[in-house]
Scaffold this motif. Structure first.
Motif, PDB file in Angstrom:
ATOM      1  N   THR A 244       0.824  -1.197   0.000  1.00  0.00           N
ATOM      2  CA  THR A 244       0.000   0.000   0.000  1.00  0.00           C
ATOM      3  C   THR A 244       0.864   1.256   0.000  1.00  0.00           C
ATOM      4  O   THR A 244       0.357   2.355  -0.132  1.00  0.00           O
ATOM      5  CB  THR A 244      -0.890   0.025   1.249  1.00  0.00           C
TER       6      THR A 244
ATOM      7  N   GLU B 278       3.115   2.286  -2.158  1.00  0.00           N
ATOM      8  CA  GLU B 278       3.090   2.946  -3.465  1.00  0.00           C
ATOM      9  C   GLU B 278       1.830   3.783  -3.622  1.00  0.00           C
ATOM     10  O   GLU B 278       1.878   4.893  -4.112  1.00  0.00           O
ATOM     11  CB  GLU B 278       3.089   1.877  -4.565  1.00  0.00           C
ATOM     12  N   MET B 279       0.721   3.192  -3.166  1.00  0.00           N
ATOM     13  CA  MET B 279      -0.547   3.893  -3.306  1.00  0.00           C
ATOM     14  C   MET B 279      -0.554   5.156  -2.459  1.00  0.00           C
ATOM     15  O   MET B 279      -1.080   6.184  -2.865  1.00  0.00           O
ATOM     16  CB  MET B 279      -1.697   2.979  -2.875  1.00  0.00           C
ATOM     17  N   LEU B 280       0.052   5.059  -1.281  1.00  0.00           N
ATOM     18  CA  LEU B 280       0.146   6.236  -0.419  1.00  0.00           C
ATOM     19  C   LEU B 280       1.024   7.291  -1.055  1.00  0.00           C
ATOM     20  O   LEU B 280       0.728   8.473  -1.042  1.00  0.00           O
ATOM     21  CB  LEU B 280       0.752   5.847   0.930  1.00  0.00           C
ATOM     22  N   MET B 281       2.139   6.797  -1.630  1.00  0.00           N
ATOM     23  CA  MET B 281       3.106   7.722  -2.191  1.00  0.00           C
ATOM     24  C   MET B 281       2.552   8.426  -3.425  1.00  0.00           C
ATOM     25  O   MET B 281       2.992   9.512  -3.778  1.00  0.00           O
ATOM     26  CB  MET B 281       4.385   6.968  -2.564  1.00  0.00           C
TER      27      MET B 281
END
Lengths: 541, 322
Positions: free
Chosen positions: A103, A105-108
């Motif tokens: 997750t 990557e999704m946050l970034m």
């Protein structure tokens, strides 16, 4: 400014990470079960201690405040252990967990800045740890049954624990961001915590052995054990009989604790430990901020380095300011030679609680044998203002103290219980009054002194009996109550002061939970030693 | 490849990414028009994911630049992030969160006000057909549902550009059809969608333009029909005749662009079937038919077997794909 604030992770509005973490962490049975286990563990340990303490008090004279202080110390160390055990487990997965769950990557990819993610993770993890910590505070109130611990002491210990918790928390976050794998991060965090705790003590012992002298105390500053010990120190002394029970603990204690009377450092050790933890946390936090970046994690930009240095400078400035502001009590007091004597008392902050220099009313001995007039010793004092005490003076002082305890300070308010028997303990014990009274070797009173004391107390409605130690007096095995409704009075040594007064610790005991002790101040007024007040901490149970 | 559309959603210039000595993407020049459905095709390890991650600002290019809606992406990443929705090929879901909380979390990350969050979550759940699962735990969803939820998460901030890495991988045929419908819908909403896949049939039905990437290099890119034409070395024509095959063959031989001719009898019907390799555009094909008919050849059917993308792909990559 606004942009800068936004980039650094400080932004108005709730941090989404905190909302998410709290939602998922506090949901379901897990948090509830963890909390229950922690509380049961704390409660169990405290209960065990309480039983041990009660059992002990049946066979030896352990004074109630000593028990309170001992239990408080035990509780503080239990909390320290839990902090060191729980915090890394909570924070070591904070960053790496997101990476493992894919997750991160999704946050970034969202505009949420890495700094803000880190801040959110820290706050949510710490709030969980602190919940576990604070949940145990009501249990800690058991200490108040015994007394001996002032609120100020408690707050001091709590602050030290809090700072340690935050430091360990940030350490876990750092490892989490560095390794990116929860397993490695957890292991690394625990190893670091253990090293930080044990290595300073180990090194201190090693240096001590190699140099064949006392190791420098500052070596111990990084160890949480020593820091906590130093924070607890004013309310504990190594001679506390309670601690003698735990040989292992007292071993660590003696190594880990840093007495304030140390000549090489003028302050309690935790004054150095807290800035150390603070700066360590700051450095690790700043480094973690770099590590959570998705790109070029290890390349520190010049501006970031500058900002980091500036933050550290501000922190150092604050610490320096705090040290300067309190220097009057520590460094300068030492430098001026004020109270530069083996006793720590004068360079300590004013001790803990309550009634100081309070004038106490005294029942004048009604009729009875008038005590022989005593002459104030004038024969060439060793040091200016110091008093020497002859046999008569000693007897008169102890008699006055016993009378005060029996007739006024019996803790029964306005109604004197008028116990039929007074047991006077032949051997002095400096641990019975204010815990900060300097401890000297026990002295056994001679026959003549005992007789004059008995004579001076003849007017009291009680039989005076002398006993070698309080252990020899028969007590009820269940409640610890003295048989035949007696009361035991234990004296401390006479501590002559420079101003001509004398400090005397003394205690009154009639049952396991009925006792009181304090250190009296006596002055030679109108040819007679008279109680004019008390000093330091008083205790009652 | 070099379509001169003035409004490009994404452009890349000599985009290169190296991992140590390994070059994952080399000199990639993409031009993706606004509102198009762009498919990035390549075998596993060709550099599709690397490209998409660079486009999403998660990976810094070793060299080259990315221009998003006319702005270089490297300069103000946080602002441009609001224009991009990214769905990674492997994505996680947070355990212990409800479906709506999951979307709420990402909506908070984009700092949507509370009222807007409520509206957008319901709209998105409706769009990805998960309204019924609103209050279910994320970890109870099926793979296809998670994929759709992940797609929804990429759209909470209503981005103009969606980057979807393998949106259809691991989906059963039914879920795949649903995903396709969803993407069509997005295309209809005017969003620029960039998706990657190593399954060509998926993209052929969906995309209006594609880029074919192999070993980090862009082999071909542009509108699907143009790529086809560009690749069309030959068409295969199927002609069903009633008249004599030899005569028809003679007529065909006289036409330009005609290659090999195969004659087969038609099973269960009279006449003969000719398979003709032919190179030429659609006008030439029409001329060919006109020539046959004008010479009195009786044609039952005349059809073209369009080369599938799979074939194009295989041809482009010269069969090096395993």
């Amino acid at each position: 400014m606004k942009q800068w604030m936004a980039r650094s992770g400080f932004r108005l509005g709730v941090n989404p990470i905190i909302v998410k973490e709290l939602r998922s962490r506090m949901r379901g049975p897990r948090a509830f079960i963890t909390l229950t286990i922690v509380l049961l563990l704390t409660g169990g340990v405290l209960f065990g201690l309480l039983q041990l303490v009660l059992a002990t008090s049946r066979y030896t004279t352990v004074l109630s405040p000593q028990l309170g202080q001992g239990m408080f110390a035990a509780l503080a160390y239990l909390e320290l252990f839990m902090i060191c055990a729980i915090t890394p487990a909570v924070t070591a997965g904070a960053i790496s967990g997101e990476k493992e769950k894919q997750t991160y990557e999704m946050l970034m990819a969202t505009p949420l800045s890495p700094a803000r993610i880190l801040w959110g993770k820290l706050i949510s993890a710490m709030s969980y740890v602190l919940l576990l910590l604070f949940a145990a505070i009501p249990l800690a109130s058991i200490v108040f049954i015994f007394g001996g611990v002032a609120p100020r002491e408690m707050i001091k210990a709590l602050v030290v624990l809090l700072v340690i918790a935050i430091t360990v928390g940030i350490l876990g976050l750092f490892m989490s961001a560095l390794f990116g794998r929860t397993g490695w991060a957890t292991v690394a965090s625990y190893i670091t915590v253990v090293l930080m705790t044990a290595a300073p003590i180990f090194i201190a012992v090693l240096v001590g052995v190699l140099r064949q002298s006392e190791p420098p105390r500052w070596i111990l500053a990084p160890s949480p054990i020593s820091a906590l010990a130093a924070a607890l120190a004013p309310s504990l002394s190594q001679s506390d009989s309670f601690f003698q029970l735990f040989y292992v603990l007292s071993g660590i204690w003696n190594i880990g604790i840093s007495p304030i009377s140390q000549t090489e450092i003028p302050r309690p050790l935790y004054h150095y430990s807290l800035p150390f933890y603070g700066s360590l946390s700051l450095v690790l936090y700043l480094m973690t901020m770099r590590l959570v970046q998705p790109t070029r994690r290890f390349r520190i930009r010049a501006r970031e380095a500058l900002v980091g240095a500036a933050i550290l400078m501000v922190f150092c400035g604050l610490v320096a300011a705090a040290f300067l502001l309190t220097a009057g009590r520590y460094e300068w007091a030492r430098a001026n030679g004020l109270g530069f004597d083996p006793t720590p008392a004068p360079i300590m902050p004013p001790p803990v609680i309550a009634v100081e220099q309070q004038v106490v009313q005294i029942y004048p001995p009604p009729g009875g044998p008038t005590p022989t007039p005593l002459s104030r010793p004038t024969s060439t004092p060793a040091a200016p203002g110091e008093v020497t005490l002859n046999e008569e003076a000693r007897a008169q002082i102890y008699a006055a103290v016993a009378r005060q305890l029996y007739t006024v300070d019996h803790t029964f308010g306005d109604q004197p219980p008028n116990w039929p028997v007074i047991y006077l303990v032949q051997t002095t014990d400096d641990g019975v009054g204010d815990p900060n009274t300097p401890k000297e070797e026990p002295v056994t009173l001679d026959e003549a002194t005992m007789q004059s004391i008995s004579a001076a107390l003849a007017d009291l409605p009680a039989e005076i009996r002398w006993t070698a130690s309080s252990d020899e007096v028969a007590k009820d095995p269940q409640t610890g109550q003295v048989e035949g409704n007696g009361v035991i009075v234990t004296f401390g040594n006479l501590h002559a002061q420079k101003d001509g007064s004398v400090h005397v610790p003394a205690s009154l005991y009639f049952s396991g939970l009925g006792a009181a002790g304090k250190t009296y101040i006596l002055e030679f007024i109108d040819g007679q030693w008279t109680i004019t007040g008390t000093t330091g901490v008083e205790w009652t149970s | 490849m070099s379509e001169a559309t003035p409004t490009m959603a994404i452009e890349t210039r000599n985009l290169t990414r190296q991992y140590g000595k390994l070059t994952a993407v080399q000199d990639l020049n993409l031009a993706i028009p606004k509102g198009s459905l762009f498919g990035l095709i390549g075998p596993n390890g060709a550099g599709k994911t690397t490209t998409l991650r660079m486009l999403a600002g998660l990976l810094e290019p070793t060299s080259g630049e990315i221009i998003l809606n006319g702005n270089p992406i490297q300069q103000n990443l946080t602002i441009l992030r609001r224009q991009i929705g990214y769905m990674p090929d492997f994505f996680g879901v947070y355990e212990d969160l409800l479906v709506w909380e999951y979307l709420d979390f990402f909506a908070r990350c984009y700092e949507l006000p509370a009222r807007r969050r409520k509206v957008i979550i319901d709209e998105l759940l409706d769009l990805v057909d998960l309204t019924e699962k609103r209050d279910a735990y994320v970890h109870t969803l099926s793979r296809g549902m998670r994929q759709r939820l992940c797609l929804a998460h990429a759209m909470v901030h209503d981005p103009q550009v969606l980057l979807l890495d393998e949106p259809a991988s691991g989906l059963d045929p039914r879920a795949r059809v649903e995903m396709r419908e969803l993407l069509r819908e997005l295309g209809a909403m005017g969003k620029t969608v960039v998706l990657s896949s190593h399954i060509l049939s998926e993209l052929a039905e969906l995309c209006d333009s594609i880029g074919i990437i192999e070993r980090g290099r862009l082999v071909a890119s542009g509108r699907l029909d143009l790529i086809r034409a560009q690749l069309q070395e030959g068409r295969r024509l199927h002609i069903h005749l009633l008249s004599d095959a030899a005569e028809a063959e003679a007529i065909l031989r006289n036409q330009p662009g005609v290659g090999r001719i195969e004659a087969d009898p038609v099973n269960g019907a009279s006449g003969v079937k000719l398979d003709v390799d032919f190179s030429g555009d659609e006008n030439a094909v029409a001329d060919l038919l006109a020539a046959l008919v004008s010479r009195g050849t009786r044609v039952v059917s005349f059809s073209e077997n369009r080369t599938g993308l799979e074939e194009v792909f295989l041809r482009l990559t010269k069969g090096e794909v395993a």
